[in-house]
Motif scaffolding. Structure first.
Motif, PDB file in Angstrom:
ATOM      1  N   PHE A 391       0.857  -1.186   0.000  1.00 45.54           N
ATOM      2  CA  PHE A 391       0.000   0.000   0.000  1.00 45.54           C
ATOM      3  C   PHE A 391       0.886   1.228   0.000  1.00 45.54           C
ATOM      4  N   GLY A 392       0.321   2.347  -0.374  1.00 49.12           N
ATOM      5  CA  GLY A 392       0.989   3.608  -0.156  1.00 49.12           C
ATOM      6  C   GLY A 392       0.598   4.162   1.201  1.00 49.12           C
ATOM      7  N   HIS A 393       1.206   5.272   1.592  1.00 42.19           N
ATOM      8  CA  HIS A 393       0.857   5.945   2.836  1.00 42.19           C
ATOM      9  C   HIS A 393       0.925   4.988   4.029  1.00 42.19           C
ATOM     10  N   GLY A 394       2.087   4.355   4.188  1.00 47.15           N
ATOM     11  CA  GLY A 394       2.243   3.370   5.256  1.00 47.15           C
ATOM     12  C   GLY A 394       2.131   3.945   6.650  1.00 47.15           C
ATOM     13  N   TYR A 395       2.145   5.281   6.769  1.00 45.57           N
ATOM     14  CA  TYR A 395       2.064   5.895   8.102  1.00 45.57           C
ATOM     15  C   TYR A 395       0.695   5.750   8.738  1.00 45.57           C
ATOM     16  N   TRP A 396      -0.326   5.327   7.957  1.00 46.25           N
ATOM     17  CA  TRP A 396      -1.665   5.223   8.545  1.00 46.25           C
ATOM     18  C   TRP A 396      -1.710   4.194   9.680  1.00 46.25           C
ATOM     19  N   GLY A 422     -15.599   4.411  12.465  1.00 42.65           N
ATOM     20  CA  GLY A 422     -15.685   5.797  12.032  1.00 42.65           C
ATOM     21  C   GLY A 422     -14.928   6.051  10.745  1.00 42.65           C
ATOM     22  N   THR A 423     -13.775   5.396  10.599  1.00 44.17           N
ATOM     23  CA  THR A 423     -13.005   5.550   9.364  1.00 44.17           C
ATOM     24  C   THR A 423     -13.780   5.017   8.164  1.00 44.17           C
ATOM     25  N   LEU A 424     -14.379   3.849   8.313  1.00 45.91           N
ATOM     26  CA  LEU A 424     -15.167   3.279   7.213  1.00 45.91           C
ATOM     27  C   LEU A 424     -16.285   4.230   6.783  1.00 45.91           C
ATOM     28  N   VAL A 425     -17.039   4.717   7.762  1.00 48.38           N
ATOM     29  CA  VAL A 425     -18.167   5.588   7.435  1.00 48.38           C
ATOM     30  C   VAL A 425     -17.678   6.912   6.859  1.00 48.38           C
ATOM     31  N   GLY A 426     -16.654   7.495   7.479  1.00 50.54           N
ATOM     32  CA  GLY A 426     -16.162   8.792   7.029  1.00 50.54           C
ATOM     33  C   GLY A 426     -15.607   8.768   5.621  1.00 50.54           C
ATOM     34  N   VAL A 427     -14.782   7.772   5.312  1.00 51.60           N
ATOM     35  CA  VAL A 427     -14.215   7.723   3.961  1.00 51.60           C
ATOM     36  C   VAL A 427     -15.284   7.360   2.935  1.00 51.60           C
ATOM     37  N   VAL A 470     -13.314  13.243  11.087  1.00 52.31           N
ATOM     38  CA  VAL A 470     -11.878  13.324  10.849  1.00 52.31           C
ATOM     39  C   VAL A 470     -11.497  12.584   9.567  1.00 52.31           C
ATOM     40  N   SER A 471     -12.087  11.417   9.352  1.00 47.21           N
ATOM     41  CA  SER A 471     -11.762  10.639   8.157  1.00 47.21           C
ATOM     42  C   SER A 471     -12.153  11.388   6.892  1.00 47.21           C
ATOM     43  N   ALA A 472     -13.326  11.987   6.909  1.00 44.83           N
ATOM     44  CA  ALA A 472     -13.739  12.784   5.749  1.00 44.83           C
ATOM     45  C   ALA A 472     -12.835  14.002   5.588  1.00 44.83           C
ATOM     46  N   TYR A 473     -12.457  14.618   6.697  1.00 40.32           N
ATOM     47  CA  TYR A 473     -11.560  15.783   6.652  1.00 40.32           C
ATOM     48  C   TYR A 473     -10.242  15.446   5.956  1.00 40.32           C
ATOM     49  N   VAL A 474      -9.663  14.309   6.293  1.00 42.27           N
ATOM     50  CA  VAL A 474      -8.370  13.935   5.712  1.00 42.27           C
ATOM     51  C   VAL A 474      -8.513  13.656   4.219  1.00 42.27           C
ATOM     52  N   VAL A 475      -9.611  13.024   3.813  1.00 45.25           N
ATOM     53  CA  VAL A 475      -9.818  12.761   2.386  1.00 45.25           C
ATOM     54  C   VAL A 475      -9.845  14.074   1.609  1.00 45.25           C
ATOM     55  N   PHE A 476     -10.571  15.045   2.094  1.00 45.32           N
ATOM     56  CA  PHE A 476     -10.663  16.325   1.393  1.00 45.32           C
ATOM     57  C   PHE A 476      -9.356  17.102   1.475  1.00 45.32           C
ATOM     58  N   GLN A 487      -6.315   6.750  -4.328  1.00 41.31           N
ATOM     59  CA  GLN A 487      -4.919   6.589  -3.922  1.00 41.31           C
ATOM     60  C   GLN A 487      -4.761   6.571  -2.404  1.00 41.31           C
ATOM     61  N   THR A 488      -5.803   6.943  -1.673  1.00 41.30           N
ATOM     62  CA  THR A 488      -5.681   7.037  -0.215  1.00 41.30           C
ATOM     63  C   THR A 488      -6.705   6.209   0.544  1.00 41.30           C
ATOM     64  N   VAL A 489      -7.948   6.147   0.058  1.00 38.95           N
ATOM     65  CA  VAL A 489      -9.021   5.525   0.834  1.00 38.95           C
ATOM     66  C   VAL A 489      -8.767   4.046   1.101  1.00 38.95           C
ATOM     67  N   PRO A 490      -8.500   3.215   0.072  1.00 38.79           N
ATOM     68  CA  PRO A 490      -8.264   1.789   0.368  1.00 38.79           C
ATOM     69  C   PRO A 490      -7.077   1.582   1.304  1.00 38.79           C
ATOM     70  N   ASP A 491      -6.012   2.393   1.084  1.00 40.38           N
ATOM     71  CA  ASP A 491      -4.840   2.260   1.948  1.00 40.38           C
ATOM     72  C   ASP A 491      -5.190   2.588   3.390  1.00 40.38           C
ATOM     73  N   ARG A 492      -5.929   3.661   3.546  1.00 41.12           N
ATOM     74  CA  ARG A 492      -6.217   4.095   4.904  1.00 41.12           C
ATOM     75  C   ARG A 492      -7.098   3.095   5.639  1.00 41.12           C
ATOM     76  N   VAL A 493      -8.115   2.568   4.987  1.00 35.22           N
ATOM     77  CA  VAL A 493      -9.005   1.613   5.646  1.00 35.22           C
ATOM     78  C   VAL A 493      -8.233   0.374   6.075  1.00 35.22           C
ATOM     79  N   ALA A 494      -7.429  -0.157   5.159  1.00 34.13           N
ATOM     80  CA  ALA A 494      -6.679  -1.378   5.471  1.00 34.13           C
ATOM     81  C   ALA A 494      -5.659  -1.136   6.575  1.00 34.13           C
ATOM     82  N   LEU A 495      -4.921  -0.032   6.491  1.00 34.55           N
ATOM     83  CA  LEU A 495      -3.871   0.213   7.470  1.00 34.55           C
ATOM     84  C   LEU A 495      -4.434   0.657   8.823  1.00 34.55           C
ATOM     85  N   THR A 496      -5.594   1.299   8.823  1.00 29.17           N
ATOM     86  CA  THR A 496      -6.248   1.595  10.096  1.00 29.17           C
ATOM     87  C   THR A 496      -6.640   0.312  10.807  1.00 29.17           C
TER      88      THR A 496
END
Length: 688
Positions: A391-396, A422-427, A470-476, A487-496
């Motif tokens: 994934f990209g964005h490994g810092y999640w 919350g991450t699932l719903v927000g993204v 917060v999750s929606a905020y980061v996407v925007f 480029q971010t949503v799938p990575d973030r959900v999986a890494l969260t």
């Protein structure tokens, strides 16, 4: 509790939505600060700089919503500046070598974990800075850019602080609410005493009011007069209410005297409620005339005698003082400087205190040290796993872990469930908006500000709700820089999910259970209550030489021990471990008995003799017996033995050493027997 039940319990707690008072104007001000820095960054410096400044303003605003009595501008500045330093140092180290950055991350995270010793506000700000640093160090591409990004992050904190100074909303509002809540709690207590003369009282509102009244020297010069003296008066009202209502030392359980006591308690509740409303809103006190008429009625002297009459007269005098102090513009208290114990240290003076608190936690059994070790290992492991996964964005992953983890089991597991949900719903919501609207740079920035504003408004309703925003905020926010959602949503959900699972696994493998420490917490409470009761009895033994400050200090220590016990019981209730020597029923019974013992000591405090009163023979011996027996009982509880009260029993039981005589003020005899009864109930509960 089994693991299955514990997981179910924490999941439900994490998804719980609280009904709480919202602060839309404060949230609007925080969102405006975020909008200012994002707009300036986009207009003059570009999306990357705008994102950096947004992170600084965003976290600084979050810091101002924490439950702290520090001035809000100070919290915003502390958050923004420490995040700027973390980002700059992190880039300098991380840009040269990944291993060095991992070492820095470990040191930074370990320090953040230890800062929980200084309190939840320091722990939350430090953890948030570590989490956001993982993102911000990826934005610059050179040392000069890193310095610029750090400056923009600091500027975000400065903007939030300036807005608080320039546009204050309800000055001293938190302090007003704390004091009003304390008075309202006592009003409710007075009304409950009419029907249950020995009902319990939770001292938490009074303790919170004391915390709110602890101010810096600068704040003390600016504090409204009505916030100065009412808290101390409220502290003195509570034991008088209890002594007036209790049949053992007050009026008989039935008859005309009891009816008058009920009328006095009802009037006291009305007066305290009126004072609470006046303080909360800064309005004049509006008091129904019948309440004052009851308190001032001369018929009281015909119906009550002895200790109940003294309590009634003292109650009327104290309530007069409460009303005068609570009146806005009365001027009461301005000429009185706060004592040293009520002065809050400045940030620079706080540093050695924090270091001492951290040093005190550096032992193997400390839950704070265990938390620091856990969060450090998990964050570093999450960083490596995140970069190893495709994934990209490994810092999640490490970011999710450090924001989830807390020093206790229940919060960690509850936050893990809430963050992932919350991450699932927000993204999902943000992705849907992006797919429909295809927002550009400025619209993405606007939507990010809207989501942040919603988060500020709803922050105290529940962690899951805030994570949606917060999750929606980061996407925007990332979309503002041209990063597509896919480029971010799938990575973030999986890494969260990875970060949450690592946090939960770490606590299971290296826990800091509260359940085995319950006996120590109970022992501390017994010893603290014993010192309080002994201090009160010592006042009877030598009224001329006694100091009320000693009684007050012992009372505060006993309250702290009681709150520690209650918090420990609440945390232990959700842990998947056995009771190990103290069952839930035994804990409840012992807690009720120790609470009753402290209450009986409070009844004695309500009738402390003045300096001109002659010493009560035997009171000194009873004070020493109480102190010695409770200290021995604390040791017995820690060693899983049933405590004995031989010294107290010898003095109080019939036929024992004479303690009371004609100079007894009227309540000492009954209260002494009640002390022994409560201590016996402690033993019975632990024997079961």
């Amino acid at each position: 509790m089994s693991w299955l039940r514990a997981l179910k319990h924490t999941a439900q707690a994490g998804m719980k939505v609280e009904r709480t008072r919202l602060e839309p104007l404060v949230a609007l001000r925080a969102a405006a600060g975020l909008a200012i820095v994002i707009g300036f960054g986009l207009a003059f410096l570009g999306p990357a700089a705008a994102a950096s400044s947004a992170f600084g303003a965003f976290t600084a605003a979050i810091a101002t919503f924490q439950k702290s009595w520090r001035p809000r501008p100070v919290l915003a500045l502390a958050s923004g500046l420490t995040l700027a330093v973390s980002t700059f140092v992190g880039y300098l180290v991380g840009s040269s070598h990944t291993t060095l950055f991992l070492a820095l991350l470990a040191v930074w995270t370990f320090a953040a974990g230890l800062l929980w010793a200084a309190g939840p506000t320091a722990g939350i700000i430090a953890s948030g800075n570590v989490a956001v640093m993982l993102v911000t160090v990826t934005l610059p591409t050179s040392v000069a850019q890193a310095a610029g990004h750090a400056a923009m992050i600091a500027a975000g904190g400065v903007v939030q602080a300036l807005l608080i100074v320039l546009f204050p909303i309800r000055r001293w509002g938190a302090q007003r609410d704390a004091l009003a809540d304390a008075l309202a709690a006592e009003a409710d207590y007075a009304r409950r005493l009419r029907h249950d003369p020995v009902c319990a009282f939770d001292p938490q509102p009074l303790m919170r009011a004391r915390d709110a009244a602890t101010v810096t020297a600068r704040q003390a010069r600016r504090r409204p007069a009505e916030l100065h003296g009412a808290r101390g008066l409220a502290e003195r009202v509570r034991p008088v209410l209890a002594s007036l209502a209790d049949p053992a030392v007050g009026a008989p359980a039935e008859g005309p005297a009891r009816d008058r006591v009920r009328q006095l308690l009802d009037a006291a509740g009305t007066v305290l409620d009126a004072a609470a409303r006046a303080i909360r809103h800064g309005d004049p006190v509006r008091l129904p005339a019948p309440a004052l008429a009851v308190l001032k009625s001369p018929d009281t002297a015909d119906l009550l005698t002895g200790a109940p009459l003294r309590a009634a007269r003292r109650l009327a005098a104290l309530l007069d003082d409460v009303l005068e102090t609570a009146e806005p513009g009365s001027g009461r208290g301005r000429s009185v400087a706060p004592d040293a114990s009520m002065l809050r240290p400045t940030l620079t003076a706080l540093v050695p205190m924090v270091l001492r608190a951290v040093r005190a936690e550096l032992h193997p059994d400390s839950p704070i040290l265990r938390h620091a070790v856990r969060v450090t290992v998990v964050t570093c492991a999450g960083y490596l796993i995140g970069h190893a996964l495709p994934f990209g964005h490994g810092y999640w992953a490490p970011m999710a872990s450090v924001m989830i983890m807390r020093p206790d089991f229940s919060q960690t597991y509850a936050r893990a469930v809430a963050r992932f949900t919350g991450t699932l719903v927000g993204v999902a919501v943000a992705t849907g908006i992006v797919q429909l609207a295809h927002p550009g740079m400025y619209l993405s920035g606007f939507l990010a500000v809207v989501c942040a504003g919603l988060m500020y408004v709803l922050m105290r309703t529940g962690y899951a709700v805030s994570q949606v925003c917060v999750s929606a905020y980061v996407v925007f926010l990332l979309g503002m820089g041209g990063v597509r959602w896919d480029q971010t949503v799938p990575d973030r959900v999986a890494l969260t999910l990875v970060g949450g699972l690592l946090a939960m696994l770490a606590y299971a493998l290296y826990p800091a259970w509260e359940t085995p420490r319950l006996r120590n917490r109970l022992a501390d409470w017994i010893a603290a209550d014993g010192r309080y009761a002994a201090a009160v009895l010592g006042h009877y033994a030598a009224p001329a030489d006694a100091r009320r400050e000693d009684v007050r200090t012992a009372l505060l220590a006993a309250r702290d021990a009681r709150i520690d016990w209650q918090d420990a019981v609440d945390r232990a209730a959700g842990e998947p471990v056995r009771h190990r020597g103290l069952s839930r029923a035994a804990a409840d019974g012992a807690g009720d008995a120790v609470s009753a013992f402290g209450r009986n000591a409070m009844l004695l405090e309500a009738h402390l003799p003045d300096r001109s009163h002659a010493p009560v023979p035997g009171a000194a011996a009873l004070a020493e017996a109480v102190r010695a027996d409770t200290e021995a009982a604390a040791k017995a509880v820690r060693e899983r033995e049933v405590p004995r009260w031989e010294r107290v029993r010898a003095l109080v039981a019939d036929g024992g050493t004479p303690v009371w005589d004609a100079r007894d003020p009227g309540v000492l005899r009954a209260a002494g027997g009640q002390l022994l009864d409560a201590l016996d109930e402690v033993s019975e509960a632990l024997r079961a």
